[in-house]
Write a protein that holds these residues in place. Sequence first.
Motif, short mmCIF file in Angstrom:
data_model
loop_
_atom_site.label_atom_id
_atom_site.label_comp_id
_atom_site.label_asym_id
_atom_site.label_seq_id
_atom_site.Cartn_x
_atom_site.Cartn_y
_atom_site.Cartn_z
N THR A 18 0.83 -1.20 0.00
CA THR A 18 0.00 0.00 0.00
C THR A 18 0.87 1.26 0.00
O THR A 18 0.57 2.23 -0.70
CB THR A 18 -0.94 0.00 1.22
OG1 THR A 18 -1.77 -1.17 1.17
CG2 THR A 18 -1.83 1.23 1.25
N SER A 25 1.97 6.68 -6.72
CA SER A 25 0.82 7.44 -7.23
C SER A 25 1.02 8.94 -7.01
O SER A 25 0.71 9.74 -7.89
CB SER A 25 -0.48 7.00 -6.55
OG SER A 25 -0.80 5.70 -6.91
N SER A 81 -1.38 -6.13 -12.12
CA SER A 81 -2.55 -5.27 -12.29
C SER A 81 -2.98 -5.19 -13.75
O SER A 81 -4.17 -5.16 -14.05
CB SER A 81 -2.27 -3.87 -11.75
OG SER A 81 -2.07 -3.93 -10.37
N ALA A 101 -16.33 -6.17 -9.95
CA ALA A 101 -15.49 -4.98 -10.11
C ALA A 101 -14.09 -5.26 -9.57
O ALA A 101 -13.89 -6.10 -8.71
CB ALA A 101 -16.11 -3.81 -9.35
N ASP A 103 -10.79 -4.52 -7.38
CA ASP A 103 -10.67 -3.95 -6.04
C ASP A 103 -10.06 -2.55 -6.10
O ASP A 103 -9.49 -2.14 -7.11
CB ASP A 103 -9.87 -4.87 -5.10
CG ASP A 103 -8.44 -5.10 -5.55
OD1 ASP A 103 -7.82 -4.17 -6.10
OD2 ASP A 103 -7.93 -6.21 -5.35
N ASP A 104 -10.19 -1.82 -5.00
CA ASP A 104 -9.75 -0.41 -4.96
C ASP A 104 -8.26 -0.26 -5.26
O ASP A 104 -7.87 0.66 -5.98
CB ASP A 104 -10.06 0.21 -3.60
CG ASP A 104 -11.56 0.41 -3.38
OD1 ASP A 104 -12.30 0.44 -4.38
OD2 ASP A 104 -11.97 0.55 -2.21
N GLU A 105 -7.44 -1.14 -4.70
CA GLU A 105 -6.00 -1.02 -4.91
C GLU A 105 -5.64 -1.24 -6.38
O GLU A 105 -4.83 -0.52 -6.94
CB GLU A 105 -5.23 -1.99 -4.02
CG GLU A 105 -3.74 -1.74 -4.09
CD GLU A 105 -3.00 -2.39 -2.95
OE1 GLU A 105 -2.39 -3.44 -3.19
OE2 GLU A 105 -3.04 -1.83 -1.84
N CYS A 106 -6.27 -2.23 -7.01
CA CYS A 106 -6.00 -2.50 -8.43
C CYS A 106 -6.44 -1.30 -9.27
O CYS A 106 -5.74 -0.90 -10.19
CB CYS A 106 -6.70 -3.78 -8.87
SG CYS A 106 -6.28 -4.27 -10.55
N GLN A 107 -7.59 -0.72 -8.95
CA GLN A 107 -8.06 0.45 -9.69
C GLN A 107 -7.09 1.62 -9.53
O GLN A 107 -6.81 2.34 -10.49
CB GLN A 107 -9.45 0.86 -9.21
CG GLN A 107 -10.53 -0.10 -9.64
CD GLN A 107 -11.91 0.30 -9.13
OE1 GLN A 107 -12.07 1.34 -8.50
NE2 GLN A 107 -12.89 -0.53 -9.40
N LYS A 108 -6.53 1.79 -8.33
CA LYS A 108 -5.57 2.87 -8.09
C LYS A 108 -4.29 2.64 -8.89
O LYS A 108 -3.74 3.57 -9.47
CB LYS A 108 -5.26 2.97 -6.60
CG LYS A 108 -4.41 4.16 -6.24
CD LYS A 108 -4.27 4.31 -4.73
CE LYS A 108 -3.51 5.57 -4.39
NZ LYS A 108 -3.45 5.80 -2.95
#
Length: 135
Positions: A18, A25, A81, A101, A103-108
Motif C-alpha cells: 500500500t 501514485s 494489475s 469490479a 478492487d480499490d487497490e487495483c483500480q488505483k
Amino acid sequence: MEPSKSKRNTHFSANEITAIVGGVSRRKSIINGSLCGSTVTCSQKKKRAWEEVADEVWAVGGSVRTVEEIKKKWSNIKVESKKQGALHRHESNKTGGAPAALDDECQKILATIGDAAIYGIKGGLEGTINCEGKV
C-alpha cells in the motif's frame, strides 16, 4: 568452510505494498515522466522520488528494503494489475453480464499507470505504413 548463502528478505506485507502504490501514485509525474528537464536533473528527481517512496515503505514495514527491491516490486505489481485489468476487460465484453469490479487497490494502480498501458491507444493504427503513407 561452507559458502555463505544470501539471506532472503521476507515477502512484502500488505502495508508495504500500500505504501509503494501510494508513494508512486503521488509521484507518478516524476517517476513516469520523461520530459522533466535536463537528463541529469531528471534522473536526480527520479532517484529522489524513489528514495522518498522507500522512506514511506521503511516507515510501515519491518524490513529495510533497497530502492532496487522496491522498484522491482512496483514492476511486479504493475504486471499483475495489467493482467487483472485485461482479464476484467475481456470478461466485461462477454455476453451475459459484467464481472465483479476490480478492487480499490487495483483500480488505483491502473489509474497510476494509465489506460494506454492496458488497453492500448484508442484509434491507433495497427499494421505497417509504407513510404507513401498507405497502409
